[in-house]
Write a protein that holds these residues in place. Sequence first.
Motif, PDB file in Angstrom:
ATOM      1  N   ASP A 247       0.844  -1.204   0.000  1.00 47.25           N
ATOM      2  CA  ASP A 247       0.000   0.000   0.000  1.00 47.25           C
ATOM      3  C   ASP A 247       0.874   1.247   0.000  1.00 47.25           C
ATOM      4  O   ASP A 247       1.743   1.405   0.861  1.00 47.25           O
ATOM      5  N   GLY A 248       0.657   2.109  -0.965  1.00 44.71           N
ATOM      6  CA  GLY A 248       1.423   3.347  -1.053  1.00 44.71           C
ATOM      7  C   GLY A 248       2.745   3.220  -1.759  1.00 44.71           C
ATOM      8  O   GLY A 248       3.485   4.196  -1.884  1.00 44.71           O
ATOM      9  N   PHE A 249       3.078   2.013  -2.237  1.00 47.52           N
ATOM     10  CA  PHE A 249       4.349   1.835  -2.946  1.00 47.52           C
ATOM     11  C   PHE A 249       4.203   0.783  -4.039  1.00 47.52           C
ATOM     12  O   PHE A 249       3.725  -0.326  -3.798  1.00 47.52           O
ATOM     13  N   THR A 250       4.612   1.172  -5.243  1.00 44.17           N
ATOM     14  CA  THR A 250       4.639   0.260  -6.377  1.00 44.17           C
ATOM     15  C   THR A 250       6.052   0.253  -6.931  1.00 44.17           C
ATOM     16  O   THR A 250       6.601   1.313  -7.250  1.00 44.17           O
ATOM     17  N   PRO A 251       6.703  -0.923  -7.043  1.00 47.67           N
ATOM     18  CA  PRO A 251       8.055  -0.972  -7.617  1.00 47.67           C
ATOM     19  C   PRO A 251       8.087  -0.304  -8.989  1.00 47.67           C
ATOM     20  O   PRO A 251       7.090  -0.311  -9.726  1.00 47.67           O
ATOM     21  N   LYS A 252       9.240   0.265  -9.332  1.00 51.43           N
ATOM     22  CA  LYS A 252       9.369   1.020 -10.578  1.00 51.43           C
ATOM     23  C   LYS A 252       9.047   0.167 -11.797  1.00 51.43           C
ATOM     24  O   LYS A 252       8.345   0.616 -12.701  1.00 51.43           O
ATOM     25  N   THR A 253       9.573  -1.040 -11.859  1.00 54.61           N
ATOM     26  CA  THR A 253       9.286  -1.965 -12.957  1.00 54.61           C
ATOM     27  C   THR A 253       9.076  -3.359 -12.373  1.00 54.61           C
ATOM     28  O   THR A 253       9.284  -3.574 -11.178  1.00 54.61           O
ATOM     29  N   ARG A 254       8.704  -4.307 -13.216  1.00 54.85           N
ATOM     30  CA  ARG A 254       8.512  -5.667 -12.716  1.00 54.85           C
ATOM     31  C   ARG A 254       9.827  -6.280 -12.250  1.00 54.85           C
ATOM     32  O   ARG A 254       9.840  -7.186 -11.416  1.00 54.85           O
ATOM     33  N   HIS A 255      10.946  -5.763 -12.783  1.00 51.58           N
ATOM     34  CA  HIS A 255      12.251  -6.279 -12.360  1.00 51.58           C
ATOM     35  C   HIS A 255      12.676  -5.703 -11.003  1.00 51.58           C
ATOM     36  O   HIS A 255      13.635  -6.195 -10.402  1.00 51.58           O
ATOM     37  N   SER A 256      11.969  -4.662 -10.551  1.00 47.32           N
ATOM     38  CA  SER A 256      12.298  -4.052  -9.263  1.00 47.32           C
ATOM     39  C   SER A 256      11.795  -4.889  -8.098  1.00 47.32           C
ATOM     40  O   SER A 256      12.228  -4.701  -6.963  1.00 47.32           O
ATOM     41  N   ASP A 257      10.879  -5.808  -8.374  1.00 47.08           N
ATOM     42  CA  ASP A 257      10.368  -6.715  -7.348  1.00 47.08           C
ATOM     43  C   ASP A 257      11.409  -7.820  -7.156  1.00 47.08           C
ATOM     44  O   ASP A 257      11.551  -8.707  -7.991  1.00 47.08           O
ATOM     45  N   ARG A 258      12.158  -7.774  -6.040  1.00 49.74           N
ATOM     46  CA  ARG A 258      13.322  -8.651  -5.910  1.00 49.74           C
ATOM     47  C   ARG A 258      13.691  -8.890  -4.453  1.00 49.74           C
ATOM     48  O   ARG A 258      13.210  -8.178  -3.560  1.00 49.74           O
ATOM     49  N   ASP A 259      14.551  -9.881  -4.222  1.00 52.41           N
ATOM     50  CA  ASP A 259      15.136 -10.154  -2.906  1.00 52.41           C
ATOM     51  C   ASP A 259      16.621  -9.805  -2.969  1.00 52.41           C
ATOM     52  O   ASP A 259      17.324 -10.233  -3.890  1.00 52.41           O
ATOM     53  N   ILE A 260      17.088  -9.035  -1.991  1.00 55.10           N
ATOM     54  CA  ILE A 260      18.480  -8.580  -1.990  1.00 55.10           C
ATOM     55  C   ILE A 260      19.215  -9.176  -0.788  1.00 55.10           C
ATOM     56  O   ILE A 260      18.832  -8.935   0.366  1.00 55.10           O
ATOM     57  N   PRO A 261      20.286  -9.938  -1.029  1.00 52.09           N
ATOM     58  CA  PRO A 261      21.084 -10.463   0.091  1.00 52.09           C
ATOM     59  C   PRO A 261      21.846  -9.326   0.764  1.00 52.09           C
ATOM     60  O   PRO A 261      22.306  -8.393   0.104  1.00 52.09           O
ATOM     61  N   ILE A 262      21.975  -9.376   2.079  1.00 53.73           N
ATOM     62  CA  ILE A 262      22.736  -8.369   2.814  1.00 53.73           C
ATOM     63  C   ILE A 262      23.760  -9.076   3.693  1.00 53.73           C
ATOM     64  O   ILE A 262      23.666 -10.272   3.946  1.00 53.73           O
ATOM     65  N   SER A 263      24.732  -8.303   4.156  1.00 54.14           N
ATOM     66  CA  SER A 263      25.790  -8.869   4.990  1.00 54.14           C
ATOM     67  C   SER A 263      25.252  -9.222   6.369  1.00 54.14           C
ATOM     68  O   SER A 263      24.232  -8.691   6.821  1.00 54.14           O
ATOM     69  N   ALA A 264      25.969 -10.118   7.046  1.00 56.83           N
ATOM     70  CA  ALA A 264      25.564 -10.530   8.391  1.00 56.83           C
ATOM     71  C   ALA A 264      25.594  -9.354   9.358  1.00 56.83           C
ATOM     72  O   ALA A 264      24.706  -9.204  10.205  1.00 56.83           O
ATOM     73  N   SER A 265      26.611  -8.490   9.217  1.00 61.53           N
ATOM     74  CA  SER A 265      26.721  -7.358  10.142  1.00 61.53           C
ATOM     75  C   SER A 265      25.599  -6.347   9.920  1.00 61.53           C
ATOM     76  O   SER A 265      25.082  -5.769  10.882  1.00 61.53           O
ATOM     77  N   LEU A 266      25.200  -6.114   8.659  1.00 60.21           N
ATOM     78  CA  LEU A 266      24.090  -5.203   8.392  1.00 60.21           C
ATOM     79  C   LEU A 266      22.789  -5.800   8.914  1.00 60.21           C
ATOM     80  O   LEU A 266      21.954  -5.087   9.484  1.00 60.21           O
ATOM     81  N   CYS A 267      22.636  -7.097   8.765  1.00 65.51           N
ATOM     82  CA  CYS A 267      21.444  -7.782   9.269  1.00 65.51           C
ATOM     83  C   CYS A 267      21.367  -7.644  10.797  1.00 65.51           C
ATOM     84  O   CYS A 267      20.292  -7.372  11.349  1.00 65.51           O
ATOM     85  N   ASP A 268      22.496  -7.791  11.479  1.00 68.42           N
ATOM     86  CA  ASP A 268      22.538  -7.648  12.938  1.00 68.42           C
ATOM     87  C   ASP A 268      22.199  -6.217  13.348  1.00 68.42           C
ATOM     88  O   ASP A 268      21.471  -6.000  14.333  1.00 68.42           O
ATOM     89  N   ALA A 269      22.720  -5.238  12.591  1.00 67.18           N
ATOM     90  CA  ALA A 269      22.459  -3.829  12.911  1.00 67.18           C
ATOM     91  C   ALA A 269      20.972  -3.505  12.741  1.00 67.18           C
ATOM     92  O   ALA A 269      20.387  -2.775  13.549  1.00 67.18           O
ATOM     93  N   LEU A 270      20.351  -4.071  11.719  1.00 64.88           N
ATOM     94  CA  LEU A 270      18.921  -3.845  11.490  1.00 64.88           C
ATOM     95  C   LEU A 270      18.090  -4.513  12.584  1.00 64.88           C
ATOM     96  O   LEU A 270      17.097  -3.943  13.058  1.00 64.88           O
ATOM     97  N   SER A 271      18.487  -5.704  12.981  1.00 66.48           N
ATOM     98  CA  SER A 271      17.766  -6.411  14.051  1.00 66.48           C
ATOM     99  C   SER A 271      17.843  -5.630  15.356  1.00 66.48           C
ATOM    100  O   SER A 271      16.859  -5.529  16.104  1.00 66.48           O
ATOM    101  N   GLU A 272      19.023  -5.078  15.650  1.00 69.25           N
ATOM    102  CA  GLU A 272      19.198  -4.270  16.861  1.00 69.25           C
ATOM    103  C   GLU A 272      18.323  -3.025  16.806  1.00 69.25           C
ATOM    104  O   GLU A 272      17.708  -2.626  17.803  1.00 69.25           O
ATOM    105  N   ALA A 273      18.248  -2.397  15.612  1.00 68.26           N
ATOM    106  CA  ALA A 273      17.421  -1.200  15.443  1.00 68.26           C
ATOM    107  C   ALA A 273      15.940  -1.537  15.631  1.00 68.26           C
ATOM    108  O   ALA A 273      15.173  -0.744  16.200  1.00 68.26           O
ATOM    109  N   LYS A 274      15.538  -2.723  15.186  1.00 64.75           N
ATOM    110  CA  LYS A 274      14.143  -3.148  15.349  1.00 64.75           C
ATOM    111  C   LYS A 274      13.808  -3.321  16.831  1.00 64.75           C
ATOM    112  O   LYS A 274      12.744  -2.881  17.293  1.00 64.75           O
ATOM    113  N   ARG A 275      14.714  -3.958  17.575  1.00 63.85           N
ATOM    114  CA  ARG A 275      14.487  -4.153  19.013  1.00 63.85           C
ATOM    115  C   ARG A 275      14.422  -2.819  19.740  1.00 63.85           C
ATOM    116  O   ARG A 275      13.570  -2.614  20.616  1.00 63.85           O
ATOM    117  N   ALA A 276      15.312  -1.895  19.353  1.00 61.06           N
ATOM    118  CA  ALA A 276      15.333  -0.576  19.999  1.00 61.06           C
ATOM    119  C   ALA A 276      14.052   0.202  19.704  1.00 61.06           C
ATOM    120  O   ALA A 276      13.484   0.847  20.601  1.00 61.06           O
TER     121      ALA A 276
END
Length: 398
Positions: A247-276
């Motif tokens: 809702d409120g967001f449509t990917p630019k093209t059909r190729h924009s709909d995707r899964d992006i791998p991220i580093s373990a450290s970035l994943c940990d930083a995001l998880s910490e931000a979610k808890r905070a």
Amino acid sequence: MTKAKLEAEKIGPFRVAPRIREGAHTGTWIIDVPPHLSPTGKRARHTLATKTEALADAKRMLRELQLDGALSGRGFGRKLSGVTLAEVSKRWLEEQVDRVATGKKRQSSLDADGFKLKAILGKFPETDISTIGTRDMADYQKHRVEAGCVAATINAETSLFLQVLRWAQEKGLVEKLPKVERIPLAVKRVDVPTPEEMSGIMDALGKERALLVRFLAETGVRKTEAFTLEWSDLDTANQLVAIRRKDGFTPKTRHSDRDIPISASLCDALSEAKRAARAKALTAGETPPPLVFPGRFGGRLVNIRRALASAVKKAGVKRNGQPLKLSPHVLRKAMATWLHVRGVPDALLQPRLGHAPGSRVTKSVYVKVTTEDMRASVIDLEAERRARVGAPETAKTA
């Protein structure tokens, strides 16, 4: 009013007649709409103050009916003269609204098209579209240049102009499209930061903004993709970020709909931000925010250019003696450049950026050759000459 003036008149399938009540004219006039042309499928009557107004409105309704018939190929003949750009633009926009409703087009793109059409119609308000030629397009470009518009804006407007005319051509209202020569664009120099420089820039940012900037630089996502990212889009178990329609967001093209791998450290930083964020919300008695990177008051971010500019200046990152110009889009190009330098092939880079397979845009627009890369390709003919001349002498001495 004389009897002659009270006579009813036919305007195509519509009938304009005086409104009679209890055998006397009330002074108002009606437009009688037959059942097959009424939205309800039943006979309808529109009341207007004067006969002049009723006739004008009936003629407008007939024109709408004729144009709808010409565009659909049903009812009235397809050959309709004098169709204006304004009439065609109105119906083209209606079709684009339907495309937005079905997820085929983004609302932001529709809004941008509306602004462009407003400028175009300012020059061609009642122009018959069948008469618009190459000379008219050139005159429009000149008109916009004189108005102080930049080349990129004018090119975007003329592209949309042609798009609308092409749509009218498909409907049989235009036989031949005018040719348009695009205005040359000045080559813009885009400098991307090195990973080392980005480290210093993030140190100059606050904790929350530093995480956002790191996320943009490491994933290469578009700013709207980051600003609308929700915690439900984060898969910490598999270290993946999902860019999906919501809702409120449509990917630019059909190729924009995707899964992006991220580093373990970035994943940990995001998880910490979610808890905070969750702990902060619970302490305040509020519902945890769904957005990963909310704005100042919990809503959606619009831009972070000011924060980036301040951080770049504080970190002392410069190009040609001036602070490096940094934006979310430059971070996207930086990521593409870093991966290209590391030898990542386009086949992997394109799906990460959300580009179509084989897209030429990836290398031509996103991958930037840095000064250090260019330095490695410097030719030194004098060094070559010395090596060639000195080699025999060295061998002779030995």
